[in-house]
Write a protein that holds these residues in place. Structure first.
Motif, mmCIF file in Angstrom:
data_model
loop_
_atom_site.group_PDB
_atom_site.id
_atom_site.type_symbol
_atom_site.label_atom_id
_atom_site.label_comp_id
_atom_site.label_asym_id
_atom_site.label_seq_id
_atom_site.Cartn_x
_atom_site.Cartn_y
_atom_site.Cartn_z
ATOM 1 N N GLN A 155 39.499 13.330 60.264
ATOM 2 C CA GLN A 155 40.713 14.127 60.468
ATOM 3 C C GLN A 155 41.149 14.147 61.928
ATOM 4 O OE1 GLN A 155 42.611 15.563 58.065
ATOM 5 N NE2 GLN A 155 41.249 14.606 56.544
ATOM 6 N N GLY A 156 40.420 13.398 62.779
ATOM 7 C CA GLY A 156 40.809 13.324 64.186
ATOM 8 C C GLY A 156 40.076 14.277 65.095
ATOM 9 N N TRP A 157 38.960 14.834 64.624
ATOM 10 C CA TRP A 157 38.182 15.785 65.417
ATOM 11 C C TRP A 157 36.723 15.314 65.509
ATOM 12 C CZ3 TRP A 157 41.054 19.595 67.600
ATOM 13 C CH2 TRP A 157 42.289 19.876 67.017
ATOM 14 N N PRO A 158 36.455 14.166 66.138
ATOM 15 C CA PRO A 158 35.072 13.655 66.196
ATOM 16 C C PRO A 158 34.120 14.571 66.956
ATOM 17 C CG PRO A 158 36.505 12.432 67.678
ATOM 18 C CD PRO A 158 37.405 13.293 66.843
ATOM 19 N N ASP A 159 34.652 15.326 67.904
ATOM 20 C CA ASP A 159 33.820 16.249 68.678
ATOM 21 C C ASP A 159 33.960 17.693 68.208
ATOM 22 O OD1 ASP A 159 32.923 14.160 70.358
ATOM 23 O OD2 ASP A 159 34.798 14.298 71.507
ATOM 24 N N GLY A 160 34.590 17.894 67.058
ATOM 25 C CA GLY A 160 34.799 19.243 66.552
ATOM 26 C C GLY A 160 35.924 19.935 67.283
ATOM 27 N N PHE A 161 35.978 21.260 67.156
ATOM 28 C CA PHE A 161 37.032 22.025 67.812
ATOM 29 C C PHE A 161 36.579 23.466 67.992
ATOM 30 C CE2 PHE A 161 37.915 21.603 63.261
ATOM 31 C CZ PHE A 161 37.988 22.919 62.850
ATOM 32 N N ASP A 162 37.346 24.211 68.757
ATOM 33 C CA ASP A 162 37.043 25.606 69.054
ATOM 34 C C ASP A 162 37.987 26.524 68.292
ATOM 35 O OD1 ASP A 162 35.140 24.679 70.827
ATOM 36 O OD2 ASP A 162 36.450 24.854 72.579
ATOM 37 N N LEU A 163 37.457 27.658 67.853
ATOM 38 C CA LEU A 163 38.246 28.677 67.168
ATOM 39 C C LEU A 163 37.908 30.045 67.742
ATOM 40 C CD1 LEU A 163 37.788 27.585 63.425
ATOM 41 C CD2 LEU A 163 39.759 27.107 64.905
ATOM 42 N N THR A 164 38.809 30.995 67.549
ATOM 43 C CA THR A 164 38.505 32.380 67.883
ATOM 44 C C THR A 164 38.042 33.107 66.623
ATOM 45 O OG1 THR A 164 40.855 32.909 67.583
ATOM 46 C CG2 THR A 164 40.075 32.543 69.838
ATOM 47 N N LEU A 165 37.072 33.999 66.789
ATOM 48 C CA LEU A 165 36.497 34.756 65.678
ATOM 49 C C LEU A 165 36.407 36.223 66.060
ATOM 50 C CD1 LEU A 165 34.888 35.089 62.978
ATOM 51 C CD2 LEU A 165 32.838 34.562 64.303
ATOM 52 N N ALA A 166 37.040 37.075 65.288
ATOM 53 C CA ALA A 166 36.872 38.521 65.426
ATOM 54 C C ALA A 166 36.023 39.003 64.261
ATOM 55 C CB ALA A 166 38.232 39.225 65.419
ATOM 56 N N ARG A 199 26.929 24.365 63.925
ATOM 57 C CA ARG A 199 26.230 23.160 63.481
ATOM 58 C C ARG A 199 27.204 22.120 62.919
ATOM 59 N NH1 ARG A 199 21.991 26.957 62.328
ATOM 60 N NH2 ARG A 199 22.768 27.427 60.235
ATOM 61 N N LEU A 200 28.401 22.565 62.565
ATOM 62 C CA LEU A 200 29.440 21.642 62.098
ATOM 63 C C LEU A 200 30.311 21.153 63.254
ATOM 64 C CD1 LEU A 200 30.641 23.721 59.004
ATOM 65 C CD2 LEU A 200 29.118 21.740 58.965
ATOM 66 N N ASN A 201 29.977 21.569 64.477
ATOM 67 C CA ASN A 201 30.796 21.308 65.666
ATOM 68 C C ASN A 201 32.083 22.119 65.656
ATOM 69 O OD1 ASN A 201 29.034 19.560 66.987
ATOM 70 N ND2 ASN A 201 29.874 17.740 65.989
ATOM 71 N N ILE A 202 32.039 23.253 64.968
ATOM 72 C CA ILE A 202 33.139 24.217 65.019
ATOM 73 C C ILE A 202 32.623 25.408 65.815
ATOM 74 C CG2 ILE A 202 34.681 25.696 63.692
ATOM 75 C CD1 ILE A 202 34.387 23.729 61.360
ATOM 76 N N HIS A 203 33.065 25.520 67.043
ATOM 77 C CA HIS A 203 32.536 26.519 67.962
ATOM 78 C C HIS A 203 33.489 27.713 68.033
ATOM 79 C CE1 HIS A 203 29.492 23.641 69.193
ATOM 80 N NE2 HIS A 203 30.466 22.736 69.290
ATOM 81 N N THR A 204 32.917 28.901 67.889
ATOM 82 C CA THR A 204 33.731 30.113 67.842
ATOM 83 C C THR A 204 33.598 30.910 69.126
ATOM 84 O OG1 THR A 204 31.937 31.309 66.745
ATOM 85 C CG2 THR A 204 33.611 30.303 65.338
ATOM 86 N N ARG A 205 34.735 31.325 69.641
ATOM 87 C CA ARG A 205 34.769 32.269 70.766
ATOM 88 C C ARG A 205 35.030 33.648 70.174
ATOM 89 N NH1 ARG A 205 38.860 34.442 73.848
ATOM 90 N NH2 ARG A 205 40.412 33.037 72.932
ATOM 91 N N GLN A 206 34.056 34.533 70.317
ATOM 92 C CA GLN A 206 34.157 35.841 69.685
ATOM 93 C C GLN A 206 34.998 36.769 70.544
ATOM 94 O OE1 GLN A 206 30.304 37.267 68.450
ATOM 95 N NE2 GLN A 206 29.684 35.267 67.703
ATOM 96 N N ILE A 207 35.908 37.456 69.900
ATOM 97 C CA ILE A 207 36.784 38.402 70.574
ATOM 98 C C ILE A 207 36.598 39.776 69.950
ATOM 99 C CG2 ILE A 207 38.467 36.604 71.112
ATOM 100 C CD1 ILE A 207 40.208 37.691 68.862
ATOM 101 N N PRO A 208 36.909 40.846 70.684
ATOM 102 C CA PRO A 208 36.708 42.199 70.127
ATOM 103 C C PRO A 208 37.501 42.400 68.838
ATOM 104 C CG PRO A 208 37.092 42.295 72.492
ATOM 105 C CD PRO A 208 37.383 40.874 72.066
ATOM 106 N N TYR A 209 36.847 43.014 67.871
ATOM 107 C CA TYR A 209 37.496 43.285 66.589
ATOM 108 C C TYR A 209 38.666 44.243 66.761
ATOM 109 C CZ TYR A 209 37.972 44.962 61.769
ATOM 110 O OH TYR A 209 38.453 45.311 60.532
ATOM 111 N N THR A 210 38.632 45.058 67.817
ATOM 112 C CA THR A 210 39.692 46.030 68.051
ATOM 113 C C THR A 210 40.890 45.429 68.772
ATOM 114 O OG1 THR A 210 38.577 46.690 70.098
ATOM 115 C CG2 THR A 210 38.104 47.980 68.114
ATOM 116 N N ALA A 211 40.774 44.171 69.200
ATOM 117 C CA ALA A 211 41.873 43.530 69.914
ATOM 118 C C ALA A 211 42.975 43.122 68.942
ATOM 119 C CB ALA A 211 41.357 42.308 70.672
#
Length: 259
Positions: free
Chosen positions: A157-168, A184-196
């Protein structure tokens, strides 16, 4: 169970997972002890860091976070009330059952159904069940594919190195494990405050207790919101016989106010 009409259909929970929606499952705004009596309340080690809705209890309720498992013999000897995640054979189950759902915002890159499919089939609920080890926890029977196969799909799908997502996420057992499984799938999450402000967040890991609440999450990012049901979080408690209780949103027992 009501399923939302989403772009991707989440796999429903087993039909034997029943939610008690009795009126007693509503927590008062300011729970307090009976009269002037101090109530000693203990939480099992498996609730450490996950009982956010027990914050700000009045001083007459002394809450102790245990570093060990609860001991039923401590009821009325050391504590008036004890609670823990899981279904315990010698305890009473909370009438409030929280279910955990992954809410997917269908914005780039998750407007691509193939990438959403990688997330859905890359989550391993059996592994989560083993790690959390909570008796009575129900897991959704999600279809699963191998990590290497899913990484190859990302590359296609064009993401050989995976991608980053935000996760609340809410402070609930399992959120860290879900993040690690995605990594482990190369989908890396940046966690943000749930209250944001989460309107532009890619993923939310949240709980629901009634079908109406689930419907709200189904519409959170619009009609194309995607829901993936994951697991339930039962709670058990031990209480002194004469201690009247109500329950918090997440299912924790609370002593009733007596004016």
């Amino acid at each position: 169970m009501i399923l939302a009409a989403c772009q991707q259909q989440a796999t429903p929970f087993p039909v034997d997972v029943v939610l008690d929606t009795t009126p007693t499952a509503q927590a008062p705004e300011t729970p307090a002890a009976i009269g002037q009596t101090t109530i000693h309340y203990a939480l099992d080690k498996n609730a450490n860091g996950f009982a956010a809705d027990l914050e700000n209890l009045p001083p007459s309720i002394q809450l102790e976070q245990l570093e060990t498992s609860v001991n039923p013999a401590d009821l009325d000897a050391r504590f008036d009330l004890m609670a823990a995640y899981g279904l315990w054979p010698d305890a009473t189950p909370s009438p409030v059952l929280s279910r955990v759902v992954l809410v997917i915002n269908p914005i780039a890159p998750l407007d691509n159904p193939a990438l959403v499919r990688v997330i859905e089939t890359g989550l391993d609920m059996n592994a989560l069940d083993r790690e959390l080890n909570l008796a009575g926890m129900e897991i959704a029977p999600l279809e699963q594919q191998g990590i290497n196969q899913l990484r190859q799909e990302l590359a296609n799908q064009g993401w050989p190195d995976g991608f980053d997502l935000t996760l609340a996420h809410e402070l609930i057992p399992g959120y860290q494990q879900i993040s690690e499984q995605l990594a482990r799938l190369n989908i890396h999450t940046r966690q943000i405050p749930y209250t944001a402000d989460t309107t532009r967040t890619n993923l939310l890991l949240v709980t629901w207790q009634t079908s109406d609440e689930r419907d709200i999450w189904a519409r959170y990012f619009g009609d194309e919101t995607i829901l993936v049901d994951l697991y339930s979080l039962p709670i058990s408690y031990w209480a002194s016989p004469d201690l009247p209780l109500t329950f918090s949103k997440l299912g924790w027992p609370l002593p009733v106010i007596e004016n």
